[in-house]
Motif scaffolding. Structure first.
Motif, short mmCIF file in Angstrom:
data_model
loop_
_atom_site.label_atom_id
_atom_site.label_comp_id
_atom_site.label_asym_id
_atom_site.label_seq_id
_atom_site.Cartn_x
_atom_site.Cartn_y
_atom_site.Cartn_z
N ILE A 108 0.44 -1.21 -0.11
CA ILE A 108 0.04 -0.04 -0.05
C ILE A 108 0.73 1.32 -0.04
N LEU A 109 0.78 2.02 -0.47
CA LEU A 109 1.25 2.71 -1.29
C LEU A 109 0.81 4.21 -1.50
N ASP A 110 1.48 5.34 -0.68
CA ASP A 110 1.14 6.86 -0.85
C ASP A 110 1.56 7.13 -1.49
N VAL A 111 0.58 8.14 -2.66
CA VAL A 111 1.74 8.58 -4.08
C VAL A 111 2.09 9.85 -3.82
N SER A 112 1.19 10.81 -2.72
CA SER A 112 2.71 11.86 -2.83
C SER A 112 3.26 11.59 -1.67
N ARG A 113 4.28 11.37 -1.18
CA ARG A 113 5.20 11.78 -0.16
C ARG A 113 6.30 12.31 -0.23
N PRO A 114 7.14 12.79 0.22
CA PRO A 114 8.42 13.33 0.01
C PRO A 114 9.56 12.32 -0.02
N GLY A 115 10.18 13.05 -0.74
CA GLY A 115 11.25 12.26 -1.49
C GLY A 115 11.14 10.83 -2.39
N VAL A 116 11.45 9.78 -1.98
CA VAL A 116 10.59 8.71 -3.61
C VAL A 116 8.88 8.42 -2.65
N ASN A 117 8.63 8.90 -3.90
CA ASN A 117 6.72 9.04 -3.79
C ASN A 117 6.52 7.84 -3.96
N THR A 154 9.11 -8.33 -6.89
CA THR A 154 8.56 -8.42 -6.47
C THR A 154 7.70 -7.53 -8.03
N GLU A 155 8.11 -7.81 -9.01
CA GLU A 155 7.04 -7.70 -9.98
C GLU A 155 5.95 -7.31 -10.42
N ARG A 156 4.74 -8.83 -9.59
CA ARG A 156 3.56 -9.55 -9.19
C ARG A 156 3.29 -8.71 -8.30
N MET A 157 3.58 -8.58 -7.15
CA MET A 157 3.46 -7.84 -5.82
C MET A 157 1.74 -6.55 -6.37
N PRO A 158 1.12 -7.06 -5.71
CA PRO A 158 -0.13 -6.26 -5.78
C PRO A 158 0.07 -4.73 -5.41
N VAL A 159 -0.10 -3.21 -5.61
CA VAL A 159 -0.12 -2.46 -5.19
C VAL A 159 -0.58 -1.62 -5.30
N LEU A 160 -1.33 -1.36 -4.06
CA LEU A 160 -3.06 -0.38 -4.17
C LEU A 160 -2.22 1.43 -3.83
N MET A 161 -2.21 1.71 -4.27
CA MET A 161 -1.98 3.26 -4.41
C MET A 161 -3.12 3.90 -3.32
N LEU A 162 -2.96 4.76 -2.57
CA LEU A 162 -3.41 5.89 -1.65
C LEU A 162 -3.66 7.45 -2.16
N THR A 163 -4.37 8.35 -2.39
CA THR A 163 -3.95 9.48 -3.46
C THR A 163 -4.83 10.20 -2.49
N SER A 164 -4.34 11.44 -2.45
CA SER A 164 -5.13 12.95 -1.86
C SER A 164 -6.61 13.02 -2.25
N PRO A 165 -7.21 13.49 -1.38
CA PRO A 165 -8.72 13.87 -2.83
C PRO A 165 -7.79 15.23 -3.80
N GLY A 166 -8.51 15.55 -4.93
CA GLY A 166 -8.46 16.84 -5.31
C GLY A 166 -7.18 16.22 -6.39
N GLN A 167 -7.04 15.42 -6.38
CA GLN A 167 -5.26 14.49 -6.85
C GLN A 167 -6.10 13.21 -7.97
N TRP A 168 -6.59 13.60 -9.04
CA TRP A 168 -7.28 12.97 -9.72
C TRP A 168 -6.47 12.14 -10.97
N PRO A 169 -4.82 13.20 -11.01
CA PRO A 169 -4.07 12.60 -12.33
C PRO A 169 -3.28 11.94 -11.04
N ASP A 170 -3.33 11.65 -10.49
CA ASP A 170 -2.34 11.16 -9.43
C ASP A 170 -3.08 9.80 -9.92
N VAL A 171 -4.29 9.14 -9.78
CA VAL A 171 -4.81 8.15 -9.84
C VAL A 171 -4.40 7.68 -11.22
#
Length: 125
Positions: free
Chosen positions: A50-59, A73-90
């Motif tokens: 579970i990875l936060d999109v907007s983070r300092p340093g390596v995002n 790790t190439e097949r590990m499922p990844v769920l991204m979390l993004t802040s409201p209003g950051q639809w381009p991050d999705v």
């Protein structure tokens, strides 16, 4: 029991994620920054990240791309979390290889349903 990597710089959200996952029977590897998350993922090979999109340093986007480009790790499922209003991050998250994206704030039940679905889909057989 699955091992879940949580990479979130906001301590409150990281603690919430850890609590939800822990009480659901998962082992949690919690990291505050992308660099340590990437190192932990490469060393521990968790079942899900579970990875936060907007983070300092390596995002989260950079971590996701690195996970997808690393054997083990190439097949590990990844769920991204993004802040409201950051639809381009999705869109960027999916382009980087994320399996799912969720906008904060999220309902804990929705988060857990998505986690369980990703874990189920990644199991062999």
């Amino acid at each position: 029991m699955s091992t879940v990597l949580v990479a979130e710089d906001d301590l409150t959200i990281r603690d919430l994620l850890t609590f939800l996952l822990d009480t659901s029977g998962h082992h949690v590897l919690a990291c505050a920054d992308g660099g340590s998350a990437l190192g932990t993922a490469r060393r521990e090979h968790p079942d899900l990240a579970i990875l936060d999109v907007s983070r300092p340093g390596v995002n989260g986007i950079a971590v996701c791309r690195a996970l997808r480009g690393t054997a083990g790790t190439e097949r590990m499922p990844v769920l991204m979390l993004t802040s409201p209003g950051q639809w381009p991050d999705v869109s960027t998250g999916f382009d980087a290889g994320a399996d799912d994206c969720l906008v904060k704030p999220f309902e804990p039940s929705e988060l857990m349903n998505r986690i369980e679905t990703l874990l189920e889909q990644s199991r062999p057989g």
